[in-house]
Design an enzyme around this catalytic site. Structure first.
Site, PDB file in Angstrom:
ATOM      1  N   ALA A  11    -139.460 -30.700  19.766  1.00  0.00           N
ATOM      2  CA  ALA A  11    -139.333 -30.765  21.156  1.00  0.00           C
ATOM      3  C   ALA A  11    -140.451 -29.600  21.429  1.00  0.00           C
ATOM      4  O   ALA A  11    -141.164 -28.963  20.799  1.00  0.00           O
ATOM      5  CB  ALA A  11    -137.984 -30.400  21.531  1.00  0.00           C
ATOM      6  N   MET A  13    -140.481 -26.304  21.955  1.00  0.00           N
ATOM      7  CA  MET A  13    -140.595 -25.002  20.964  1.00  0.00           C
ATOM      8  C   MET A  13    -141.140 -25.413  19.592  1.00  0.00           C
ATOM      9  O   MET A  13    -141.982 -24.863  19.149  1.00  0.00           O
ATOM     10  CB  MET A  13    -139.106 -24.404  20.857  1.00  0.00           C
ATOM     11  CG  MET A  13    -138.462 -23.778  21.959  1.00  0.00           C
ATOM     12  SD  MET A  13    -139.510 -22.168  22.495  1.00  0.00           S
ATOM     13  CE  MET A  13    -139.088 -20.983  21.013  1.00  0.00           C
ATOM     14  N   ARG A  33    -136.640 -36.158  14.187  1.00  0.00           N
ATOM     15  CA  ARG A  33    -135.667 -37.178  13.897  1.00  0.00           C
ATOM     16  C   ARG A  33    -136.460 -38.581  14.279  1.00  0.00           C
ATOM     17  O   ARG A  33    -136.367 -39.524  14.074  1.00  0.00           O
ATOM     18  CB  ARG A  33    -134.481 -36.873  14.542  1.00  0.00           C
ATOM     19  CG  ARG A  33    -133.433 -38.015  14.433  1.00  0.00           C
ATOM     20  CD  ARG A  33    -132.023 -37.662  15.169  1.00  0.00           C
ATOM     21  NE  ARG A  33    -132.273 -37.117  16.611  1.00  0.00           N
ATOM     22  CZ  ARG A  33    -131.318 -37.071  17.362  1.00  0.00           C
ATOM     23  NH1 ARG A  33    -129.801 -36.988  16.989  1.00  0.00           N
ATOM     24  NH2 ARG A  33    -131.442 -36.534  18.567  1.00  0.00           N
ATOM     25  N   SER A  34    -136.737 -38.467  15.610  1.00  0.00           N
ATOM     26  CA  SER A  34    -137.385 -39.641  16.338  1.00  0.00           C
ATOM     27  C   SER A  34    -138.974 -39.329  16.057  1.00  0.00           C
ATOM     28  O   SER A  34    -139.769 -38.354  16.421  1.00  0.00           O
ATOM     29  CB  SER A  34    -137.198 -39.808  17.564  1.00  0.00           C
ATOM     30  OG  SER A  34    -137.377 -38.662  18.507  1.00  0.00           O
ATOM     31  N   LYS A 182    -131.323 -11.034  17.958  1.00  0.00           N
ATOM     32  CA  LYS A 182    -132.058 -11.798  18.886  1.00  0.00           C
ATOM     33  C   LYS A 182    -131.020 -11.950  20.128  1.00  0.00           C
ATOM     34  O   LYS A 182    -131.317 -12.071  21.337  1.00  0.00           O
ATOM     35  CB  LYS A 182    -132.507 -13.428  18.496  1.00  0.00           C
ATOM     36  CG  LYS A 182    -132.732 -14.652  19.560  1.00  0.00           C
ATOM     37  CD  LYS A 182    -133.839 -14.300  20.303  1.00  0.00           C
ATOM     38  CE  LYS A 182    -134.541 -15.228  21.267  1.00  0.00           C
ATOM     39  NZ  LYS A 182    -133.632 -16.096  21.647  1.00  0.00           N
ATOM     40  N   HIS A 185    -130.946  -8.929  22.167  1.00  0.00           N
ATOM     41  CA  HIS A 185    -132.361  -8.943  22.952  1.00  0.00           C
ATOM     42  C   HIS A 185    -131.883  -9.776  24.285  1.00  0.00           C
ATOM     43  O   HIS A 185    -132.354  -9.568  25.274  1.00  0.00           O
ATOM     44  CB  HIS A 185    -133.340  -9.629  22.050  1.00  0.00           C
ATOM     45  CG  HIS A 185    -134.474 -10.255  23.054  1.00  0.00           C
ATOM     46  ND1 HIS A 185    -134.466 -11.329  23.679  1.00  0.00           N
ATOM     47  CD2 HIS A 185    -136.010  -9.929  23.184  1.00  0.00           C
ATOM     48  CE1 HIS A 185    -135.774 -11.767  24.360  1.00  0.00           C
ATOM     49  NE2 HIS A 185    -136.468 -10.405  23.940  1.00  0.00           N
ATOM     50  N   ASN A 186    -131.246 -11.066  24.134  1.00  0.00           N
ATOM     51  CA  ASN A 186    -131.190 -11.824  25.162  1.00  0.00           C
ATOM     52  C   ASN A 186    -130.080 -11.045  26.087  1.00  0.00           C
ATOM     53  O   ASN A 186    -130.125 -11.388  27.282  1.00  0.00           O
ATOM     54  CB  ASN A 186    -130.656 -13.121  24.701  1.00  0.00           C
ATOM     55  CG  ASN A 186    -131.596 -14.157  24.337  1.00  0.00           C
ATOM     56  OD1 ASN A 186    -132.639 -13.536  23.575  1.00  0.00           O
ATOM     57  ND2 ASN A 186    -131.510 -15.426  24.256  1.00  0.00           N
ATOM     58  N   GLU A 189    -131.882  -8.816  28.166  1.00  0.00           N
ATOM     59  CA  GLU A 189    -132.757  -9.627  29.324  1.00  0.00           C
ATOM     60  C   GLU A 189    -131.847  -9.985  30.063  1.00  0.00           C
ATOM     61  O   GLU A 189    -132.470  -9.655  31.358  1.00  0.00           O
ATOM     62  CB  GLU A 189    -133.280 -10.943  28.551  1.00  0.00           C
ATOM     63  CG  GLU A 189    -133.867 -11.923  29.172  1.00  0.00           C
ATOM     64  CD  GLU A 189    -134.114 -13.335  28.293  1.00  0.00           C
ATOM     65  OE1 GLU A 189    -134.738 -13.048  27.190  1.00  0.00           O
ATOM     66  OE2 GLU A 189    -134.011 -14.196  28.880  1.00  0.00           O
ATOM     67  N   TYR A 190    -130.523 -10.532  30.066  1.00  0.00           N
ATOM     68  CA  TYR A 190    -129.607 -10.646  31.313  1.00  0.00           C
ATOM     69  C   TYR A 190    -129.567  -9.329  32.196  1.00  0.00           C
ATOM     70  O   TYR A 190    -129.581  -9.301  33.440  1.00  0.00           O
ATOM     71  CB  TYR A 190    -128.378 -11.031  30.857  1.00  0.00           C
ATOM     72  CG  TYR A 190    -128.013 -12.504  30.397  1.00  0.00           C
ATOM     73  CD1 TYR A 190    -128.783 -13.039  29.509  1.00  0.00           C
ATOM     74  CD2 TYR A 190    -126.837 -12.985  31.212  1.00  0.00           C
ATOM     75  CE1 TYR A 190    -128.478 -14.542  29.030  1.00  0.00           C
ATOM     76  CE2 TYR A 190    -126.859 -14.555  30.810  1.00  0.00           C
ATOM     77  CZ  TYR A 190    -127.370 -15.136  29.946  1.00  0.00           C
ATOM     78  OH  TYR A 190    -127.292 -16.432  29.453  1.00  0.00           O
ATOM     79  N   ARG A 445     -99.679   5.189  27.420  1.00  0.00           N
ATOM     80  CA  ARG A 445     -99.499   4.699  26.084  1.00  0.00           C
ATOM     81  C   ARG A 445     -97.903   5.157  25.565  1.00  0.00           C
ATOM     82  O   ARG A 445     -97.217   4.344  24.812  1.00  0.00           O
ATOM     83  CB  ARG A 445    -100.473   4.430  25.462  1.00  0.00           C
ATOM     84  CG  ARG A 445    -101.512   3.632  25.818  1.00  0.00           C
ATOM     85  CD  ARG A 445    -102.957   3.375  25.108  1.00  0.00           C
ATOM     86  NE  ARG A 445    -102.740   2.678  23.941  1.00  0.00           N
ATOM     87  CZ  ARG A 445    -102.484   3.136  22.478  1.00  0.00           C
ATOM     88  NH1 ARG A 445    -102.746   4.183  22.500  1.00  0.00           N
ATOM     89  NH2 ARG A 445    -102.412   2.188  21.692  1.00  0.00           N
TER      90      ARG A 445
END
Ligand code: NDP
Length: 475
Positions: A11, A13, A33-34, A182, A185-186, A189-190, A445
């Site tokens: 695909a 990437m 696959r296809s 990773k 990292h994301n 990024e958020y 507590r």
């Protein structure tokens, strides 16, 4: 001729990474696959390099030089397991399987252990940079057995982004560490995107700027210490005019942010590790809130109060926002690096934060001038207790602190939501506080659950006999 690398999953990437390998002179075996995707890649880009077209997994594996190296770029989750299983059946001891998808790091830990039993080297590699990065140079975060990097490292480094002659790729650590890093990292990024969003919103609602005016500010910022890919593309998005309505595109887009899950994973993992990644969490929740469309619609018109102190000096306020953004960004990164340190300790990964700052300088979505500073900070002191304490960042915050507070005060007064600016500031204030109300929490507590507390003046655990004579006993 045998291929140095095989890519399965063609695909967007996978095909871009396959082309990137070919563009760098490597012979690439292709599989999907296809078969239609394989053929499409060869017919559109076959002339860019040397590709070997294969249809079955057996043909694919037979096309590879040993040790065989196969990069899987299929949908994360079950499809990845299915492809690994098929490949493992056809491969031989010492061969290397690389999962370049966005796998959850715990899946990678499990897969690496299973492949190790079968004599295969399994590398979970985080890849950042989106489609464009995949083709022209991503940031690559490969984990897995160190020996895998001998056969794989040079290949990956050749297609990675390069900054000052250094590839944005290095061996991260064992098993799931590449995907863990990773994931964080994301998460960062958020947080970065949320902070930029809050800054933008302040320009619109506190200063009344148009999107094009805000774009100009971001363009200017991109020449200074805020220089980054996200700041750069923010200006481009804000300048875009919708062809259909003639309005700024940003005003035509539905304001409900979606997510694919890596931000949520980061926060879940942080909760388990007990690391306060408040900036990332606010960003994930802000997206969730924006997506609560029915609730938001019902809540429009609720009281906003009457404080409404608008900033009077636009230039000063612009400067203030830039400093609030910078300081909050330091907090978000500091928290992300804390999470990496905690993950490293939990799983015995021995991760090097300075290496991460180095490979995030190019290729990936959070690439920024700022990362050079983080790299320097960890080079000066690999044992930094928090990034905030590095002299450079400490000074940067000191220079920003009044601006940061003014931005949060103004936003609160005007009723403009700034969850990430405000919570980052609170995090900073809590971190530097000599005393926290946690002492009271401990008292409560102990009151309701006899959970005991420590004393400031002596060792041990203590309990007050709350329902008795309220004397203290050592627990
Ligand atoms: P997708 O995630 O859309 O996955 C599509 C590919 O997966 C196709 O090649 C498809 O084959 C294959 N596939 C799906 N199910 C199976 C299965 N059961 N068995 C075999 N193959 C299967 O592709 P992307 O290119 O967007 O992403 C690839 C990976 O990279 C993902 O893990 C993604 O999370 C990650 N990633 C994506 C980024 C991005 O910006 N898009 C950035 C960084 C990482 P077929 O053609 O036969 O349907």
């Amino acid at each position: 001729e045998l291929a140095q690398i095989g890519v399965t999953g063609l695909a967007v990437m996978g095909s871009n990474i396959a082309r990137n390998f070919a563009n760098h002179g490597h012979t690439v075996a292709l599989h999907n696959r296809s078969v239609a995707k394989t053929d499409a890649l060869i017919s559109e880009h076959g002339s860019e390099g040397t590709f070997i077209r294969t249809e079955t997994i057996e043909e694919f594996v037979a096309a590879l030089a040993k040790p065989r190296r196969v990069l899987i770029m299929v949908k994360a989750g079950d499809p990845t397991d299915a492809v690994i299983e098929e490949l493992a059946g056809a491969m031989e001891e010492g061969d290397i399987i690389i999962d370049g998808g966005n796998a959850l790091y715990t899946d990678t830990i499990r897969r690496e252990a299973a492949m190790k039993e079968r004599g295969l080297l399994f590398v979970g590699a985080g890849i950042s940079g989106g489609e464009e990065g995949a083709l022209n140079g991503p940031s690559i975060m490969p984990g897995g057995p160190a020996e895998s990097y001998k056969a794989l490292g040079p290949l990956l480094e050749s297609i990675a982004a390069q900054v000052d002659g250094t590839p944005c790729c290095t061996h991260i650590g064992p098993d799931g560490s590449g995907h863990f890093v990773k994931m964080v990292h994301n998460g960062i990024e958020y947080a970065d995107m949320q902070l930029i969003g809050e800054a933008y919103n302040l320009f619109r609602d506190a200063l009344g700027y148009t999107p094009a005016q805000v774009a100009d500010v971001f363009t200017e910022w991109n020449d200074g210490d805020l220089e980054s890919y996200l700041v750069e593309i923010t200006a481009e998005v804000l300048r875009q005019v919708d062809a259909k309505t003639g309005q700024p595109l940003v005003d035509v887009i539905v304001d409900a942010a979606e997510q694919k899950g890596t931000g949520r994973w980061t926060v879940k993992a942080a909760l388990d590790l007990g690391v306060p990644v408040t900036g990332i969490a606010e960003a994930v929740f802000a997206r969730a809130l924006s997506g609560s469309r029915a609730q938001r619609k019902a809540a429009v018109g609720l009281a906003s109060g009457s404080l409404a102190d608008k900033p009077t000096d636009a230039e000063q306020f612009t400067h203030d926002i830039s400093r609030a953004l910078y300081a909050s960004k330091i907090v978000a990164y500091a928290q992300g690096f804390d999470q990496i340190a905690a993950g490293s300790a939990e799983y015995d990964w021995n991760l090097h934060p300075g290496d991460l700052a180095t490979i995030w300088r190019g290729g990936c979505i959070i690439r920024a001038r700022f990362l050079d500073r983080i790299k320097d900070a960890y080079e000066d002191n690999a044992e930094l207790p928090s990034l905030i304490l590095a002299p450079y960042f400490r000074d940067a915050i000191e220079n920003a602190i009044d601006s940061w507070r003014r931005v949060v005060i103004t936003a609160a007064s005007l009723g403009i939501p700034v969850p990430a600016f405000a919570s980052s500031l609170s995090y900073y204030d809590a971190l530097r506080a000599e005393r926290l109300p946690a002492a009271l929490t401990q008292g409560q507590r102990d009151f309701f659950g006899a959970h005991t507390y420590e004393r400031t003046d002596s060792e041990g655990k203590f309990h007050t006999l709350w329902s008795g004579d309220r004397s203290e006993v050592e627990a």
